[in-house]
Design a protein around this motif. Structure first.
Motif, PDB file in Angstrom:
ATOM      1  N   ASP A   1       0.819  -1.204   0.000  1.00 40.41           N
ATOM      2  CA  ASP A   1       0.000   0.000   0.000  1.00 40.41           C
ATOM      3  C   ASP A   1       0.856   1.257   0.000  1.00 40.41           C
ATOM      4  O   ASP A   1       0.580   2.203  -0.743  1.00 40.41           O
ATOM      5  N   LEU A   2       1.908   1.272   0.813  1.00 42.08           N
ATOM      6  CA  LEU A   2       2.800   2.428   0.831  1.00 42.08           C
ATOM      7  C   LEU A   2       3.526   2.587  -0.508  1.00 42.08           C
ATOM      8  O   LEU A   2       3.790   3.700  -0.941  1.00 42.08           O
ATOM      9  N   MET A   3       3.830   1.466  -1.149  1.00 42.95           N
ATOM     10  CA  MET A   3       4.580   1.519  -2.406  1.00 42.95           C
ATOM     11  C   MET A   3       3.728   2.023  -3.569  1.00 42.95           C
ATOM     12  O   MET A   3       4.135   2.939  -4.281  1.00 42.95           O
ATOM     13  N   VAL A   4       2.541   1.426  -3.775  1.00 40.80           N
ATOM     14  CA  VAL A   4       1.744   1.774  -4.957  1.00 40.80           C
ATOM     15  C   VAL A   4       0.273   2.044  -4.671  1.00 40.80           C
ATOM     16  O   VAL A   4      -0.440   2.500  -5.563  1.00 40.80           O
ATOM     17  N   GLY A   5      -0.191   1.719  -3.488  1.00 38.32           N
ATOM     18  CA  GLY A   5      -1.621   1.833  -3.204  1.00 38.32           C
ATOM     19  C   GLY A   5      -2.327   0.563  -3.648  1.00 38.32           C
ATOM     20  O   GLY A   5      -2.306   0.225  -4.834  1.00 38.32           O
ATOM     21  N   LEU A   6      -2.927  -0.141  -2.734  1.00 32.81           N
ATOM     22  CA  LEU A   6      -3.563  -1.423  -3.044  1.00 32.81           C
ATOM     23  C   LEU A   6      -4.728  -1.307  -4.005  1.00 32.81           C
ATOM     24  O   LEU A   6      -5.027  -2.249  -4.733  1.00 32.81           O
TER      25      LEU A   6
ATOM     26  N   VAL B   1       4.256   4.191  -8.741  1.00 39.29           N
ATOM     27  CA  VAL B   1       5.095   3.840  -7.600  1.00 39.29           C
ATOM     28  C   VAL B   1       5.370   5.111  -6.805  1.00 39.29           C
ATOM     29  O   VAL B   1       6.080   6.005  -7.264  1.00 39.29           O
ATOM     30  N   ALA B   2       4.772   5.194  -5.624  1.00 42.16           N
ATOM     31  CA  ALA B   2       4.896   6.381  -4.788  1.00 42.16           C
ATOM     32  C   ALA B   2       6.113   6.309  -3.877  1.00 42.16           C
ATOM     33  O   ALA B   2       6.614   7.330  -3.431  1.00 42.16           O
ATOM     34  N   LEU B   3       6.574   5.094  -3.594  1.00 44.27           N
ATOM     35  CA  LEU B   3       7.671   4.901  -2.660  1.00 44.27           C
ATOM     36  C   LEU B   3       8.558   3.785  -3.178  1.00 44.27           C
ATOM     37  O   LEU B   3       8.069   2.690  -3.468  1.00 44.27           O
TER      38      LEU B   3
END
Length: 140
Positions: free
Chosen positions: A37-42, A111-113
């Motif tokens: 979830d932190l990486m891309v959002g589930l 990819v947010a993180l």
């Protein structure tokens, strides 16, 4: 993903998460879901494929780091993103899991993180007051 499933742990130049659950397997599942979830959002991930994961360790905190490091490896090598997981934690700190998701699709996933590594710094898994808890920090 609902924020209630994990808490973000602030850490200088890094990010971490903390999860709680009634069962040890639930804590490892929530850690994986928080990781994705932190990486891309589930919400952007679909369940199109599955991966089997097996890891072993000498202690629970090490098992948590090994587990999430294996998920990071699957992302780095195959671009695989998870949406749902089923985890079983066995005696002698062995974990088996099925991760359902799909490969990264740059047209749908942002990819947010970007994680460099899963760290042992403050990694912990413990049981207190009838509940399991875990914490881990990611090097970003």
């Amino acid at each position: 993903m609902e924020r209630a499933l994990y808490e973000i742990v602030d850490h200088t130049a890094d990010v971490g998460l903390r999860v709680h659950g009634r069962h040890l397997s639930e804590v490892f599942e929530k850690a994986a879901l928080g990781f994705y979830d932190l990486m891309v959002g589930l919400d952007s991930v679909e369940m199109r494929q599955s991966r089997e994961v097996r890891v072993e360790a000498q202690a629970l905190d090490e098992l948590l780091v090994q587990w999430l490091s294996e998920l990071l490896y699957l992302f780095e090598i195959e671009g695989f993103l998870g949406k749902a997981v089923q985890v079983a934690v066995h005696p002698s700190w062995r974990l088996t899991a099925t991760v359902h998701g799909e490969p990264l699709d740059s047209t749908r996933h942002r990819v947010a993180l970007v994680y460099k590594a899963v760290t042992y710094h403050t990694a912990a898994v413990h049981f207190s007051d009838g509940q399991w808890s875990a914490q881990v920090i990611f090097d970003v």
